[in-house]
Motif scaffolding. Structure first.
Motif, PDB file in Angstrom:
ATOM      1  N   PHE A   1     -52.556  -7.279  61.203  1.00  0.00           N
ATOM      2  CA  PHE A   1     -51.571  -6.490  60.456  1.00  0.00           C
ATOM      3  C   PHE A   1     -51.192  -7.080  59.085  1.00  0.00           C
ATOM      4  N   ILE A   2     -50.868  -8.180  58.890  1.00  0.00           N
ATOM      5  CA  ILE A   2     -50.442  -8.796  57.840  1.00  0.00           C
ATOM      6  C   ILE A   2     -51.634  -9.091  56.998  1.00  0.00           C
ATOM      7  N   GLU A   3     -52.864  -9.464  57.512  1.00  0.00           N
ATOM      8  CA  GLU A   3     -53.956  -9.591  56.945  1.00  0.00           C
ATOM      9  C   GLU A   3     -54.469  -8.166  55.874  1.00  0.00           C
ATOM     10  N   GLU A   4     -54.283  -7.327  56.891  1.00  0.00           N
ATOM     11  CA  GLU A   4     -54.725  -5.914  56.293  1.00  0.00           C
ATOM     12  C   GLU A   4     -53.895  -5.501  55.237  1.00  0.00           C
ATOM     13  N   ASN A   5     -52.593  -5.479  55.251  1.00  0.00           N
ATOM     14  CA  ASN A   5     -51.814  -4.833  54.461  1.00  0.00           C
ATOM     15  C   ASN A   5     -51.403  -5.906  53.202  1.00  0.00           C
TER      16      ASN A   5
ATOM     17  N   PRO B   1     -42.526   3.949  58.805  1.00  0.00           N
ATOM     18  CA  PRO B   1     -43.890   3.907  58.891  1.00  0.00           C
ATOM     19  C   PRO B   1     -44.258   2.843  58.100  1.00  0.00           C
ATOM     20  N   GLY B   2     -45.541   2.308  58.512  1.00  0.00           N
ATOM     21  CA  GLY B   2     -46.112   1.196  57.684  1.00  0.00           C
ATOM     22  C   GLY B   2     -45.546  -0.228  57.737  1.00  0.00           C
ATOM     23  N   LEU B   3     -44.319  -0.299  58.272  1.00  0.00           N
ATOM     24  CA  LEU B   3     -43.531  -1.601  58.535  1.00  0.00           C
ATOM     25  C   LEU B   3     -44.053  -2.044  60.171  1.00  0.00           C
ATOM     26  N   TRP B   4     -43.931  -3.407  60.109  1.00  0.00           N
ATOM     27  CA  TRP B   4     -44.343  -3.930  61.352  1.00  0.00           C
ATOM     28  C   TRP B   4     -43.044  -3.931  62.361  1.00  0.00           C
ATOM     29  N   ARG B   5     -43.541  -3.248  63.522  1.00  0.00           N
ATOM     30  CA  ARG B   5     -41.966  -2.956  64.590  1.00  0.00           C
ATOM     31  C   ARG B   5     -42.320  -4.409  65.428  1.00  0.00           C
ATOM     32  N   PRO B   6     -41.403  -5.266  65.302  1.00  0.00           N
ATOM     33  CA  PRO B   6     -41.739  -6.462  66.241  1.00  0.00           C
ATOM     34  C   PRO B   6     -41.782  -6.107  67.629  1.00  0.00           C
TER      35      PRO B   6
END
Lengths: 320, 320
Positions: free
Chosen positions: A253-257, A222-227
């Motif tokens: 996703f990567i902007e937010e986290n 959870p919380g990781l990007w799933r490609p």
């Protein structure tokens, strides 16, 4: 003799959108021209707004066609696009064998698209900092998106992943099965996987295989990007919307986290470190006359000292 | 916790021919164990007598079979042989996917042959200094010949060439045509070219093609070594005498003209430099808390300074 370079004028022209000025600046990067320090200092305040997308995969998966299709999609959004096609060629040949290719003809006349083939000279191996510097030029010249396409497999993919904000890994049916992908280290680097030539036999199997391999990794937490794995037929622009959607999602996703900032800082750190190590290295050579690297190497070959002791002496001399 | 290592005892056992001691020393090399400094210092006086032969080529050309055949030929001369099979694997996987292979069974029980698979971890990319250190272990353990076989293509071949006294480039009919060889940069690195699987169609064409490409290079000048092209069927040991003859000739040639010493000094210089750069790099990280690499990277991302200026500050701090 090298031509003198009017750096402020060149940077101003590049920022005004002159393709010739951009071309000249990237040539300075490729040549490792002494004016680069001044160029990079002049570009620094104007960089940081381009989004960098890496596109990588084995020969024959359709990288050029896919890149061309993506350029079209970003142009439809009204964005200015830069493309760097990097050829990781032999360090001995000193240049890309393919040279500047006549290609991506769809966009050849579009003033809002800048396309450039580059050799990766590979000081210290691989892409080194030629590519980040060229990205910096396109960024400062007002490109909203920079697509970095790498030919070849292996080390170069891994390095491109360190450069890009989002990395696309391209595969084709029957070429990029799971084990192959794992061996090449590409499972770890892809943010978006694209199975191109999806009208061919085996496309669904390749997608399943990839999804399976991805599910075995640690990226399902959870919380990781799933490609995501997307199918395309780039030559017919099929599946392009899905790729763009995946790119948008990853960016959000990567902007937010905070990962986008971390990636860019890591990229900058790598670039700084490469430049600093090259400077240190040049100094190793400089002290080589007197108890320098050459003399130390002779002592190691003669078995008089070991390589660690020799390295200590080299570093000590640097600081003296 | 790491096990304490009795370095003098281990080195003594390795020199007495204990395969277990050799295995343990190479494991220390692979692990980057802190005891390595002491190990290398203890080995230094005993190294320098092994002749290092690199064997490289694309997957499928028959590297393992050829290496096995060469081991046999050197054993017939009564020489002690070490074999390092280097897998340039993904830097992410942290180890060779193939692992320690059960192979080269012909020599598995011969106490005068030591065979080892190694991953190339690739700090700073590529083979780094793990391979030179493992060579040093085998050298000090009394190996007369060390064969270094690399899997894969590209960068790793180029690096292996920097390691070996003599580099063999293996090709197979239809796989390694001239242009391919030129692209991979292998024309420049081969001292001896071997076209294996010469019982297949196209072997003579590949030989002709290679000879033609070699003749286009600058290696035909008087006083320079002109790499021979030899045909083999390694699985049947055909052509092996010709390969051994070519190896002997190249060795005599570079011993006589001083190139052997120059290669070894270059190899030692690379090794020293790699170790010194890693030490410098570790220090870059060390100063990272306060105006260090991380802080500098943030300033570059923010466009406050350029990467060159940041690199200058990093090097300045090193010297402060």
């Amino acid at each position: 003799m090298r031509r003198a370079v009017d750096v402020p004028a060149l940077v101003e022209s590049a920022r005004a959108g002159s393709p010739r000025a951009v071309a000249r600046l990237i040539s300075l990067v490729e040549d490792g021209h002494p004016a680069l320090r001044e160029v990079m200092a002049a570009l620094a305040p104007h960089s940081g707004s381009a989004y960098v997308i890496g596109i990588t995969g084995s020969p024959g998966v359709g990288k050029s066609t896919s890149t061309t299709a993506l350029v079209g999609a970003f142009r439809e959004r009204g964005l200015r696009v830069g493309v760097l096609a990097v050829d990781p060629s032999s360090p001995f040949s000193g240049g890309a064998l393919l040279g500047d290719r006549v290609r991506m003809q769809d966009h050849a006349l579009d003033p809002e698209v800048y396309i450039r083939s580059m050799a990766s000279r590979g000081h210290l191996g691989g892409l080194s900092w030629t590519t980040p510097q060229a990205i910096r030029v396109l960024d400062a010249a007002g490109c909203d998106v920079v697509l970095v396409e790498t030919v070849g497999v292996g080390q170069s993919e891994v390095e491109i992943a360190g450069l890009a904000d989002t990395s696309i890994v391209l595969l084709a049916p029957g070429m990029g099965d799971g084990i192959q992908a794992a061996k090449a280290g590409i499972l770890e680097i892809g943010d978006v996987f694209v199975v191109n030539k999806a009208d061919r036999d085996g496309a669904d199997a390749t997608v399943r295989d990839l999804r399976h391999m991805i599910s075995l990794g640690d990226r399902t937490e959870p919380g990781l990007w799933r490609p995501p794995v997307v199918k395309t037929v780039a030559s017919q622009k099929l599946g392009l919307d899905e790729v763009m959607e995946a790119l948008d999602k990853h960016r959000a996703f990567i902007e937010e986290n905070g990962e986008l900032v971390r990636r860019r800082e890591r990229r900058a750190a790598d670039e700084i470190e490469s430049i600093a190590l090259a400077a240190v290295r040049a100094r190793f050579g400089h002290v080589a006359g007197h108890e320098g690297l050459g003399a130390l190497a002779r002592q190691v070959v003669a078995g008089e000292i070991d390589p660690y002791a020799a390295a200590d002496r080299l570093v000590d001399r640097l600081e003296a």
